[in-house]
Enzyme design. Sequence first.
Site, short mmCIF file in Angstrom:
data_model
loop_
_atom_site.label_atom_id
_atom_site.label_comp_id
_atom_site.label_asym_id
_atom_site.label_seq_id
_atom_site.Cartn_x
_atom_site.Cartn_y
_atom_site.Cartn_z
N ARG A 98 -0.05 -11.28 42.02
CA ARG A 98 0.37 -10.20 41.00
C ARG A 98 1.34 -9.04 40.83
NH1 ARG A 98 -2.00 -9.15 35.33
NH2 ARG A 98 -2.05 -7.27 34.48
N ARG A 107 5.31 -9.24 33.66
CA ARG A 107 4.19 -9.74 35.57
C ARG A 107 4.54 -11.13 35.22
NH1 ARG A 107 0.52 -7.39 31.44
NH2 ARG A 107 1.62 -5.98 31.30
N ASP A 127 -0.92 -13.49 33.72
CA ASP A 127 -1.97 -12.34 32.87
C ASP A 127 -2.71 -13.57 32.72
OD1 ASP A 127 -1.82 -10.03 32.09
OD2 ASP A 127 -0.92 -9.86 30.04
N ASP A 172 -5.99 -13.76 29.88
CA ASP A 172 -6.93 -13.27 29.07
C ASP A 172 -7.57 -13.32 28.79
OD1 ASP A 172 -5.08 -10.60 29.18
OD2 ASP A 172 -3.19 -11.13 27.66
#
Length: 162
Positions: free
Chosen positions: A81, A90, A93, A95
């Site tokens: 990452r 990025r 991710d 989440d």
Amino acid sequence: MSTVTYIGLGSNLGDSRQILIEAVQKLATLGAVKTSKLYQSPPMGPQDQPNYLNAVAELVTDLAPLALLDQLQRFEQESGRVRLRRWGERTLDLDLLVYGQQQIQNERLTVPHVGLLERDFVVIPLLDLDANIEIKAQQLKDLPLVQHPTLSVLDDESWSNI
Ligand code: ROI
């Protein structure tokens, strides 16, 4: 006891499609996984960054919320990452969007995820997985943003090979 959770996946750096496929394979080590369609979505935040690939995974797991968060953060790190700036590009991710019916608020975690109801790149894939899903007493299919999504379908549910 198993809990139905939803995990948001996003990437706009590197080989994003391959990165998301590998992320789903890692999620499958934590429980039973299903994936939404695969989407391309314009960046929310600074516009001088590439479009994102986005999807959502349903994960049925025995892990407690913070134990699950630990695993998601480990997978982000393992993917190499890189996060160049706040609201910026990025590599990966992951989440934690939803954990059963629970509302969670602590230093590490807010569930349901903040901003979930304003993000079409989360709402539309969630609807792939559960057309009648309700979050914070809101039927997602009734949200206005569902009528004019900014994202486009890149591939059907089979993109992840799961
Ligand atoms: N924008 C889009 N389209 N998709 C994302 O996954 C995403 N993730 C982020 C920010 C920078 C808010 N923008 C995004 O973290």
